[in-house]
Design an enzyme around this catalytic site. Structure first.
Site, PDB file in Angstrom:
ATOM      1  N   ASP A  84       0.828  -1.204   0.000  1.00  0.00           N
ATOM      2  CA  ASP A  84       0.000   0.000   0.000  1.00  0.00           C
ATOM      3  C   ASP A  84       0.860   1.250   0.000  1.00  0.00           C
ATOM      4  OD1 ASP A  84       0.748  -0.785   2.657  1.00  0.00           O
ATOM      5  OD2 ASP A  84      -0.629   0.710   3.459  1.00  0.00           O
ATOM      6  N   GLU A 151       0.030  -1.245   5.591  1.00  0.00           N
ATOM      7  CA  GLU A 151       1.095  -0.850   6.515  1.00  0.00           C
ATOM      8  C   GLU A 151       0.921   0.587   6.981  1.00  0.00           C
ATOM      9  OE1 GLU A 151       5.103   0.809   7.633  1.00  0.00           O
ATOM     10  OE2 GLU A 151       3.699   1.432   6.058  1.00  0.00           O
TER      11      GLU A 151
END
Length: 439
Positions: A84, A151
């Protein structure tokens, strides 16, 4: 190469396979919690290259590459990155992170994005792993590439990784920030959230209401900046309240200091009431206190400001018993560095941050503190110390689940190999360090 090149020019950078994969990744929308497209891309990659893969229920993916002949008994290595990215754009930029590809270009030797975040964190780690998996000229032992989701908004992908996904014994995380630096440790953390309950009382008659404000502090991150000895607005303001409570009948109507649990408090205000006859004494005491604190902090906090101003008369105040316990506990509560690392010179090992103090309702006060350490037992110890201070004051204390630390190991076999390889490639050794932040 011109100062500003076309979007596709990053594919001409070296090593070409890494940058080609990075370019492909920039074309795939991957906001945190919306990583379905990049996850499917990884699954398709594994299938196309005939590699075994596994995907867990949250979306983490592991792709496995067998050892080259003769290296089957070598220690298994895990390479890890997150898929991400932070999604921010400049004001006026028309861009939809859910659908639009990142527009990359090169300027002054740097790869950048047009009006948006680039996603180099951690797209370059993902691209490096894919290049390793696709390469047919590397000699290696059993290899696993772990790609975690979400994350940026709380490490939820890593926390939810299903058991049995990994077999390797060495893990290299490819989410670095500074070239040429190897991080070998980080702090774990836990929050201690304190609640006082009280009975509001009518403000006494014949008292002067004033607002006291501490401002101008630098603040900073409770991990990366705690060792700098910066001022904490909550501690400074409470110190003045404690001093004045020894001199006269001070009544506290409000205390509002700090905000984020991982930030050192930059500002704090309190509304206090003192007997009208003490009005000028309060101003004089504040001036003396401000002068003393400016002398204490003149190097690290040159813009420290401590001011007093009149305000609307408070209608309610904190009951005396709770006020005494609150101010005493805040004074006793530790803040700052507790211990330095014995492994890494100059690294904070254990610390605690008095993050915020808030009158949250008519009958509750919330104090948020944050403890960090690279050693689990030390983290638990400082959290217990904070708990004991506020428990003695009659408050309730709850701890968050927290996250684990990573104790530095300068004698790591993996570190020795990486250091040796880096030096062979670049003719100078890497910087080896650790962080008091959480990783």
């Amino acid at each position: 190469m011109h100062k500003n090149d076309t979007m596709s020019s990053i594919k001409n950078l070296q090593p070409s396979q890494v940058w080609d994969y990075f370019y492909q990744i920039t074309q795939i929308p991957r906001p945190s919690k919306k990583e379905e497209k990049i996850v499917q891309y990884l699954v398709n990659f594994a299938t196309m290259h005939g590699l075994e893969y596994q995907k867990d229920s949250i979306g983490n993916v592991v792709i496995r590459k067998p050892a080259t002949p003769g290296k089957e008994k070598s220690p298994g290595v895990i390479l890890q990155s997150h898929v991400d990215m932070v999604c921010e754009k400049n004001e006026g930029t028309a861009f939809n992170f859910d659908t639009d590809p990142i527009q990359t270009y090169i300027e002054d030797g740097w790869v950048k994005a047009k009006g948006t975040t680039l996603g180099g964190d951690d797209g370059i780690g993902v691209a490096t792993q894919l290049a390793v998996l696709a390469a047919d000229n590397l000699v290696h032992g059993p290899l696993e590439c772990l790609f975690t989701v979400d994350e940026e908004t709380g490490l939820s992908g890593a926390f939810a990784l299903e058991k049995g996904m990994l077999n390797g014994t060495m893990l290299l995380n490819l989410d670095s920030e500074d070239w040429g630096e190897l991080c070998i440790g980080c702090a774990g953390g836990v929050d201690s959230v304190v609640t006082f309950t009280y009975s509001p009382e009518d403000a006494p008659a014949g008292y002067f209401s004033a607002q006291i404000r501490v401002s101008g502090l630098k603040g900073g991150h409770s991990g990366g900046d705690i060792h700098r000895g910066l001022g904490n607005a909550n501690k400074i303001l409470n110190r003045f309240l404690y001093q004045q409570m020894q001199q006269t009948d001070v009544r506290l109507a409000d205390f509002n200091g700090g905000n984020l649990r991982n930030a050192i408090a930059r500002e704090a205000t309190a509304v206090v009431l003192v007997p009208m006859a003490y009005k000028e004494n309060l101003r004089a005491a504040l001036n003396i206190f401000a002068s003393e604190l400016e002398d204490e902090y003149y190097i690290v906090e040159p813009n420290l400001s401590i001011e007093i101003s009149s305000c609307d008369a408070a209608e309610k105040v904190l009951d005396k018993e709770t006020q005494e316990k609150l101010v005493q506990a805040l004074y006793a509560c530790p803040h700052g560095v507790i211990a330095m690392s014995k492994e890494i010179e100059g690294l904070t090992e254990t610390s605690t941050n008095l993050a915020s103090v808030k009158f949250t309702s008519s009958q509750t006060i919330e104090v948020v503190t944050s403890q960090r350490s690279s050693i689990g037992s030390a983290k638990n110890d400082i959290a217990a110390m904070v708990r004991s201070v506020f428990t003695l004051a009659g408050a309730t204390v709850r701890n968050t689940d927290g996250y684990p630390g990573w104790k530095p190991n300068r004698n790591s076999q993996a570190l020795a190999v990486v250091e040796e390889t880096f030096k062979a490639l670049y003719d100078h050794p890497p910087v080896v360090n650790a962080t008091h932040g959480g990783l």
